[in-house]
Design an enzyme around this catalytic site. Structure first.
Site, short mmCIF file in Angstrom:
data_model
loop_
_atom_site.label_atom_id
_atom_site.label_comp_id
_atom_site.label_asym_id
_atom_site.label_seq_id
_atom_site.Cartn_x
_atom_site.Cartn_y
_atom_site.Cartn_z
N SER A 198 83.41 32.27 83.52
CA SER A 198 84.68 31.56 83.46
C SER A 198 84.57 30.23 84.20
CB SER A 198 85.76 32.43 84.10
OG SER A 198 86.99 31.75 84.12
N CYS A 323 95.01 38.37 91.60
CA CYS A 323 95.78 38.93 90.47
C CYS A 323 96.63 40.10 90.91
CB CYS A 323 94.82 39.39 89.38
SG CYS A 323 93.32 38.45 89.34
#
Ligand code: PLP
Length: 393
Positions: A198, A323
């Site tokens: 990513s 998260c």
């Protein structure tokens, strides 16, 4: 502001931004279009794919651009599961400390009738190769173990785990989102069939990732449409994103031999300084850990309160994974390495990046001990007379 949350995301480097901008304003063509700015965009995607392939030590045809690391993980796992269903296989193996992109994909497959083994880890966060060997069954179709953990920074023995999976002819996926750009990555040496990355974790833009798929493996598409990415991941390509990811990866890989020891030295100063505090421990392995990640638990301190007080002093850090920080449950990673709930609540992750300096570390080593001492004074689980937690563990 002192930004010490580079494992959550990183600022885009100036060089990366400069490389991206022309693809928004001047050469904005669709890579599928048949005129010059379309051809130029197509050539830019091809070049970016080659650069990503060079960094991973694979072929450009083995690199598929995606929208993020989460998408790459979902595709690797659910795409392999679709293949497995055709082959009559229904067992997958992963670890207890994976990112939710992997764990929740596995849970979704369990609801569809697949069986998943979650390998435990030791107190440093390592998956034991012998556990993997023992878990493989005749109907195992995929092993997915992360390259480096996002909360405690432990670097897994990926090459050895990949060797075991390959010896049993089982596909091996690694979520290398925290590893790529931070430690040397080589898909051949690591024996992987699938690898997720990513861009925003290594100073590239948000909203672009990639999945390496080893030839001749072809994963079924999860996203259908106009047939981009060799028909495997449709959607008009994110040209500036791919260009930015490739530029960021080149910058990171070229600078690794200089930046990695610099970050590791800053990290070790943080570790030495903060583990000197009473009832404080390092989480993860002291040696096999990401160069920029220092992670701790402070007994008698609430991680969320610690973050608020650090924020008030201009420090951006994290407790558990970004998260899951909206949840009040302690991190699944800290529980998996055997920490009791009460202690796992007092976690702090400081993750360093290119813009951090010795002065930042000096500031942290001054501020964090003050905040920890202050919060302990207020804590119902801290014995102020004895200067220790009220529990015996
Ligand atoms: N896997 C790991 C190990 C991560 O740390 C992250 C992000 O924190 C992801 C996957 C998800 O990546 P993205 O934010 O690009 O979806």
């Amino acid at each position: 502001m002192i930004y010490l949350d580079n494992a959550a995301t990183t600022p885009v480097s100036q060089q990366v931004l400069d490389a991206m901008i022309p693809w928004y304003r001047e050469c904005y063509g669709n890579p599928s279009s048949h005129y010059s700015i379309g051809y130029e965009a197509k050539a830019a995607i091809d070049k970016a794919r080659q650069q990503v392939a060079d960094a991973l030590h694979c072929l450009p045809v083995e690199v598929y651009f995606t929208g993020c690391g989460t998408e790459s993980d979902n595709w690797a796992i659910k795409g392999t599961a679709l293949r497995m269903a055709q082959q009559g296989k229904k067992h997958l193996i992963t670890s207890a400390i994976e990112h939710h992109a992997v764990l929740h994909s596995m849970k979704a497959l369990e609801k569809q009738g697949f069986e998943v083994t979650y390998l435990p880890v030791d107190e440093k966060g390592f998956v034991r190769p012998a556990d993997l060997e023992a878990a493989i069954r005749p109907d195992t179709g995929l092993v997915s173990i992360m390259a480096a953990n996002n909360e405690i920074g432990t670097i897994e023995p990926v090459a050895e785990l990949g060797r075991i999976a390959r010896a049993h002819k089982v596909l091996f996926h690694t979520d290398a989102v925290q590893a790529v750009g931070h430690i040397p990555v080589d898909v051949e040496a690591w024996n992987v069939d699938l690898l997720s990355l990513s861009a925003h974790k290594f100073r590239g833009p948000k909203g672009v990732g990639a999945l390496y798929v080893k030839k001749p493996l072809r994963l079924p598409a999860l996203i259908q449409g106009g047939g981009q990415e060799k028909g495997r991941r449709s959607g008009t390509e994110n040209v500036p994103g791919a260009v930015g990811m490739a530029a960021a990866l080149r910058e990171a890989v070229d600078g690794l031999s200089r930046e990695s020891p610099r970050l590791a030295a800053l990290r070790d100063r943080l570790i030495d300084g903060l583990t000197g505090l009473p009832y404080t421990r390092l989480t993860g392995d002291p040696v096999n850990r990401l160069p920029g990640t220092a992670s701790f638990v402070f007994e008698g301190v609430e991680g969320e309160a610690l973050l608020l007080h650090l924020d008030a002093r201009g420090i951006c850090a994290s407790s558990g994974s970004a998260c899951s920080s909206a949840s009040l449950d302690p991190s699944h990673v800290l529980l998996a390495i055997g920490l009791p709930h009460a202690i796992a609540h007092g976690s702090l992750r400081l993750s360093l990046g290119a813009e951090n300096t010795e002065a930042d570390v000096d500031y942290i080593l001054k501020e964090v001990p003050q905040v920890v001492a202050y919060l302990r004074e207020l804590s119902p689980v801290w014995d102020r007379d004895a200067q220790k937690p009220t529990w015996e563990l």
